[in-house]
Design a protein around this motif. Structure first.
Motif, PDB file in Angstrom:
ATOM      1  N   GLU A 190       0.847  -1.226   0.351  1.00 14.26           N
ATOM      2  CA  GLU A 190      -0.152   0.169   0.178  1.00 14.26           C
ATOM      3  C   GLU A 190       0.684   1.256  -0.118  1.00 14.26           C
ATOM      4  N   GLY A 191       0.345   2.216  -0.861  1.00 11.09           N
ATOM      5  CA  GLY A 191       1.414   3.430  -0.928  1.00 11.09           C
ATOM      6  C   GLY A 191       2.275   3.479  -1.839  1.00 11.09           C
ATOM      7  N   SER A 192       2.756   2.396  -2.766  1.00 11.46           N
ATOM      8  CA  SER A 192       3.355   1.945  -3.995  1.00 11.46           C
ATOM      9  C   SER A 192       3.370   2.796  -4.798  1.00 11.46           C
ATOM     10  N   ASP A 193       4.473   3.244  -5.622  1.00 12.41           N
ATOM     11  CA  ASP A 193       4.162   3.797  -6.781  1.00 12.41           C
ATOM     12  C   ASP A 193       4.434   2.966  -7.625  1.00 12.41           C
ATOM     13  N   SER A 194       2.684   3.128  -7.889  1.00 16.26           N
ATOM     14  CA  SER A 194       2.256   1.471  -8.969  1.00 16.26           C
ATOM     15  C   SER A 194       3.113   2.029 -10.560  1.00 16.26           C
ATOM     16  N   ALA A 195       2.385   3.869 -11.078  1.00 20.02           N
ATOM     17  CA  ALA A 195       3.536   4.029 -12.385  1.00 20.02           C
ATOM     18  C   ALA A 195       4.974   3.515 -12.837  1.00 20.02           C
TER      19      ALA A 195
END
Length: 287
Positions: free
Chosen positions: A47-52
């Motif tokens: 959770e909170g990861s930079d998915s892009a």
């Protein structure tokens, strides 16, 4: 043949292991699956990861693999967001038309998304299309084929996948609307220039209509047209917070609805959660 299948399985297994192992520090959970002819890797982010950023990193890793079989297809790499239900909302009207309900549904979608609802799907709102019909006589007169006209329309109007279909003695070009465009815009689309210098526009040779697509789903409620909005949230978002957004919005709509229009919420999946919380609070206070 059996030797080829074994080599392919070993290659796919290597891809699966390499991608999953090298990227493990980014993910909460990794699911690896491979079998003869295919491989699948699902990466669940913290959770909170930079998915892009992570999606771009994964694409670079896959692009860097050099031992894919020559006959293999291009790997599909995409971000998948899982959603869970909040509630469904039925818009219906005893007096209005389906087109009026469509406009209301889009308006309500914008309002709810702006407030924080993650995703809204529609049921009973037919997709629209622009149909461009050119007769066989016009095609012969211009010395063009339907495919040539489709190509010119595509070049002059971006994001228009022009398809073809036979219709009586002529033909039809159909484009599904992903963005709102008007018929007049297609009428004025430059098509070709004659030897005398006269500019021929698409509307000069074609009948252009904006209409509902064929084979669509229509809803009715007690004999009146209706559209269903399916409100959803991401799996990590708060169910009761999303439900609060919907309740507040519904309260604001009271007294503001057009004549004959009803908003009917149902399938409210958050209610059992609220009931359980209320029961726990009641039992705790009783103790």
């Amino acid at each position: 043949m059996e030797r080829c299948r074994c080599r392919r399985r070993r290659t796919l297994g290597y891809i699966t292991r390499r991608t999953g192992t090298e990227s493990r520090q980014w993910y909460r959970h990794t699911v690896l699956y491979s079998h003869s002819g295919a491989a699948s890797i699902r990466l669940e982010l913290e959770e909170g990861s930079d998915s892009a950023f992570i999606l771009d990193e994964v694409k670079q890793k896959i692009d860097g693999l050099s031992n894919l079989p020559q006959e293999s297809e291009t790997p599909i790499i995409q971000q998948v967001i899982r959603y869970e239900n909040i509630a469904s909302l039925l818009i219906t009207s005893k007096q209005g038309s389906l087109e009026e309900l469509r406009q209301l549904a889009r308006k309500y979608e914008r309002e709810l998304l702006r407030r924080g609802i993650s995703k809204i799907d529609f049921i009973g709102m037919p997709e629209e299309e622009i149909a461009i019909q050119v007769s066989s006589a016009k095609l012969h007169e211009l010395g063009l084929s339907l495919d040539q006209i489709a190509s010119r329309v595509s070049q002059r109007s971006l994001d228009i996948p022009a398809g073809t279909a036979a219709k009586d003695d002529g033909s039809r070009l159909v484009r599904g609307l992903n963005q709102q465009r008007d018929v007049e815009g297609f009428n004025q689309l430059p098509l070709l220039t004659e030897e005398a210098g006269r500019l021929i526009r698409l509307g000069d040779i074609a009948d252009i209509d904006w209409r509902m697509q064929d084979d669509q789903i229509y809803l009715t409620y007690r004999g009146s047209p209706a559209i269903q909005l399916h409100l959803r949230r991401t799996e990590n978002s708060d169910t009761l917070e999303a439900a609060g957004i919907l309740r507040d919005w519904l309260t604001e709509q009271e007294g503001q609805l057009p004549d004959g229009v009803q908003l009917i919420p149902f399938d409210e999946s958050w209610k059992p959660i609220q009931d359980r919380i209320n029961l726990l609070l009641k039992n705790g206070l009783g103790a």
